[in-house]
Design a protein around this motif. Sequence first.
Motif, PDB file in Angstrom:
ATOM      1  N   LEU A 228       3.591  -5.635   6.085  1.00  0.00           N
ATOM      2  CA  LEU A 228       2.299  -6.074   6.626  1.00  0.00           C
ATOM      3  C   LEU A 228       1.574  -6.960   5.619  1.00  0.00           C
ATOM      4  O   LEU A 228       1.048  -8.023   5.961  1.00  0.00           O
ATOM      5  CB  LEU A 228       1.429  -4.858   6.964  1.00  0.00           C
ATOM      6  N   VAL A 229       1.571  -6.516   4.374  1.00  0.00           N
ATOM      7  CA  VAL A 229       0.912  -7.281   3.301  1.00  0.00           C
ATOM      8  C   VAL A 229       1.654  -8.594   3.060  1.00  0.00           C
ATOM      9  O   VAL A 229       1.031  -9.660   2.940  1.00  0.00           O
ATOM     10  CB  VAL A 229       0.847  -6.444   2.011  1.00  0.00           C
ATOM     11  N   ASN A 230       2.979  -8.530   2.996  1.00  0.00           N
ATOM     12  CA  ASN A 230       3.763  -9.740   2.736  1.00  0.00           C
ATOM     13  C   ASN A 230       3.596 -10.784   3.833  1.00  0.00           C
ATOM     14  O   ASN A 230       3.678 -11.987   3.578  1.00  0.00           O
ATOM     15  CB  ASN A 230       5.252  -9.380   2.581  1.00  0.00           C
ATOM     16  N   GLN A 231       3.342 -10.324   5.047  1.00  0.00           N
ATOM     17  CA  GLN A 231       3.122 -11.257   6.161  1.00  0.00           C
ATOM     18  C   GLN A 231       1.649 -11.613   6.329  1.00  0.00           C
ATOM     19  O   GLN A 231       1.292 -12.342   7.256  1.00  0.00           O
ATOM     20  CB  GLN A 231       3.683 -10.659   7.460  1.00  0.00           C
ATOM     21  N   LYS A 232       0.809 -11.054   5.430  1.00  0.00           N
ATOM     22  CA  LYS A 232      -0.637 -11.352   5.411  1.00  0.00           C
ATOM     23  C   LYS A 232      -1.317 -11.034   6.746  1.00  0.00           C
ATOM     24  O   LYS A 232      -2.207 -11.751   7.208  1.00  0.00           O
ATOM     25  CB  LYS A 232      -0.877 -12.814   5.018  1.00  0.00           C
ATOM     26  N   VAL A 233      -0.884  -9.928   7.350  1.00  0.00           N
ATOM     27  CA  VAL A 233      -1.449  -9.492   8.632  1.00  0.00           C
ATOM     28  C   VAL A 233      -2.529  -8.440   8.433  1.00  0.00           C
ATOM     29  O   VAL A 233      -3.439  -8.289   9.242  1.00  0.00           O
ATOM     30  CB  VAL A 233      -0.338  -8.928   9.541  1.00  0.00           C
ATOM     31  N   GLY A 234      -2.449  -7.707   7.338  1.00  0.00           N
ATOM     32  CA  GLY A 234      -3.410  -6.660   7.045  1.00  0.00           C
ATOM     33  C   GLY A 234      -3.259  -6.218   5.608  1.00  0.00           C
ATOM     34  O   GLY A 234      -2.562  -6.868   4.814  1.00  0.00           O
ATOM     35  N   TYR A 235      -3.900  -5.114   5.261  1.00  0.00           N
ATOM     36  CA  TYR A 235      -3.818  -4.621   3.887  1.00  0.00           C
ATOM     37  C   TYR A 235      -3.812  -3.098   3.887  1.00  0.00           C
ATOM     38  O   TYR A 235      -4.164  -2.449   4.884  1.00  0.00           O
ATOM     39  CB  TYR A 235      -4.968  -5.154   3.042  1.00  0.00           C
ATOM     40  N   SER A 236      -3.394  -2.519   2.780  1.00  0.00           N
ATOM     41  CA  SER A 236      -3.349  -1.061   2.646  1.00  0.00           C
ATOM     42  C   SER A 236      -4.677  -0.557   2.094  1.00  0.00           C
ATOM     43  O   SER A 236      -5.090  -0.952   1.003  1.00  0.00           O
ATOM     44  CB  SER A 236      -2.202  -0.624   1.717  1.00  0.00           C
ATOM     45  N   ALA A 237      -5.334   0.293   2.853  1.00  0.00           N
ATOM     46  CA  ALA A 237      -6.569   0.906   2.367  1.00  0.00           C
ATOM     47  C   ALA A 237      -6.246   1.895   1.250  1.00  0.00           C
ATOM     48  O   ALA A 237      -6.959   1.990   0.259  1.00  0.00           O
ATOM     49  CB  ALA A 237      -7.291   1.610   3.512  1.00  0.00           C
ATOM     50  N   LEU A 238      -5.146   2.608   1.416  1.00  0.00           N
ATOM     51  CA  LEU A 238      -4.732   3.589   0.418  1.00  0.00           C
ATOM     52  C   LEU A 238      -3.257   3.892   0.574  1.00  0.00           C
ATOM     53  O   LEU A 238      -2.676   3.689   1.642  1.00  0.00           O
ATOM     54  CB  LEU A 238      -5.516   4.897   0.574  1.00  0.00           C
ATOM     55  N   VAL A 239      -2.656   4.349  -0.485  1.00  0.00           N
ATOM     56  CA  VAL A 239      -1.342   4.970  -0.392  1.00  0.00           C
ATOM     57  C   VAL A 239      -1.599   6.470  -0.414  1.00  0.00           C
ATOM     58  O   VAL A 239      -2.541   6.958  -1.050  1.00  0.00           O
ATOM     59  CB  VAL A 239      -0.393   4.523  -1.530  1.00  0.00           C
ATOM     60  N   THR A 240      -0.780   7.222   0.323  1.00  0.00           N
ATOM     61  CA  THR A 240      -1.134   8.607   0.605  1.00  0.00           C
ATOM     62  C   THR A 240      -1.109   9.539  -0.596  1.00  0.00           C
ATOM     63  O   THR A 240      -1.714  10.608  -0.560  1.00  0.00           O
ATOM     64  CB  THR A 240      -0.221   9.164   1.711  1.00  0.00           C
ATOM     65  N   GLY A 241      -0.438   9.141  -1.673  1.00  0.00           N
ATOM     66  CA  GLY A 241      -0.503   9.937  -2.885  1.00  0.00           C
ATOM     67  C   GLY A 241      -1.907   9.991  -3.449  1.00  0.00           C
ATOM     68  O   GLY A 241      -2.252  10.919  -4.197  1.00  0.00           O
ATOM     69  N   GLU A 242      -2.738   9.014  -3.100  1.00  0.00           N
ATOM     70  CA  GLU A 242      -4.140   9.043  -3.514  1.00  0.00           C
ATOM     71  C   GLU A 242      -4.918  10.081  -2.707  1.00  0.00           C
ATOM     72  O   GLU A 242      -5.875  10.671  -3.192  1.00  0.00           O
ATOM     73  CB  GLU A 242      -4.784   7.669  -3.309  1.00  0.00           C
ATOM     74  N   LEU A 243      -4.508  10.256  -1.459  1.00  0.00           N
ATOM     75  CA  LEU A 243      -5.166  11.230  -0.590  1.00  0.00           C
ATOM     76  C   LEU A 243      -4.849  12.653  -1.044  1.00  0.00           C
ATOM     77  O   LEU A 243      -5.707  13.526  -1.068  1.00  0.00           O
ATOM     78  CB  LEU A 243      -4.704  10.994   0.850  1.00  0.00           C
TER      79      LEU A 243
END
Length: 443
Positions: free
Chosen positions: A247-262
């Motif tokens: 998703l990021v590489n195609q510049k369609v959206g971004y990651s709010a978080l990776v779940t290890g942070e949760l």
Amino acid sequence: MSNFSRRQFIITAGAATAGSLLAHGCSSGPTETASSGGAASPVASVGAAANAPKVETTTAKLGFIALTDSAPLIVALEKGLYAKYGMTDVKVEKQASWPVTRDNLVLGSGGGGIDGAHILSPMPYLMALGKITQGKPIPMYILARLNTNGQAISVANAYKDMKVGLDSSPLKAAFSKSKSSGKEIKAAVTFPGGNHDLWMRYWLAAGGIDPNAEISVVPVPPPQMVANMKVGNMEAFCVGEPWNAQLVNQKVGYSALVTGELWNDHPEKAFTMRADWVDKNPNSAKAMLMAVQEAQQWCEKAENKEEMIEIISKQKWFKVPAKDIIERSKGNIDYGDGRTVQDFPYKMKFWADNASYPYKSHDLWFLTENIRWGNLPADTDTKKIIDQVNREDLWKEAATALGVPAAEIPTSTSRGVEKFFDGVTFDPENPAAYLKSLKIKKA
């Protein structure tokens, strides 16, 4: 059962290949067959191990979804590890979605399905309880956890200016405004009651957003997530890699978080098999576990990451560019909104820090969260079902036979009190107190 069946989601026709447009949650429609090209002969010829069990059968059929955490099952085949421990006729077949995985497990290999799979950790429980199998319990065993960490919650570029991260609360007003204009707000997950559903719901609820009232949480197969975001079918999704990185590489959206942070080092996928297969073939099950455990140790090593990605990115496995997998596998996270981090401590783990051991306390959290959201009744006998499904005893037996040092074999089935990013704690000795402490819930 309505909580499982009501969230049906038809994917926009232009978004994906027509073969898997319906992301069904608990439908009773026909089972899709596994994707072709998912089984392969091992690329490495390995001699039989001296400690190989005397297997009852050399044959087993496993399923996987194109997610990085399925790597141990694939590596065990490609590196000849199943054969090393006597399982010379193992097939690993790609599944179109988690519902297809479920349906093929219900069939079993004798009915044209599969014997075991890379799976969302709650699914063997939901199957054993008959909650997602049309009321018919299908006894299942969890033999190992395949990994910890390694998932992400990604959002559409439309919300980038809000700098949404661990705190989801900025989305509340935006969602409310969109809903008032008549737009249905959707967040996609991979299966109702599964890992990604629970991460998404926890994150939204922690920010004051009721996932049962303020947004539609819909199931979508992992490989279709990016395509749906691209055409505006959803505001956010939770899935494993490589789909967030893509998703990021195609510049369609971004990651709010990776779940290890949760939740640091949270449990993720599991290696499950039908209970009747394991009961009939205990030595073969042990051999399978030994092969998977050895593959997990191999996948964990930094020096093997490039080769692991080279293997799983192939057309017969993921059919995904290696660049969409490699960096996050190494712990190098490009969130897509200007934030980057190298050698992230919350990266996916296959073996380190007891990642492979199936803690019963973690399964209790999954069941407690399913009670929270109304997928299971409050009076579910969690201890009874966990003791039936979780076979950590077999994990220990296989690990001992494999020669795993005693220091790497947990002595307790509980990892103890767990702490989440918002300060909430889960004490497996008192799950009722955890449920009571949560403000947003259905139960």
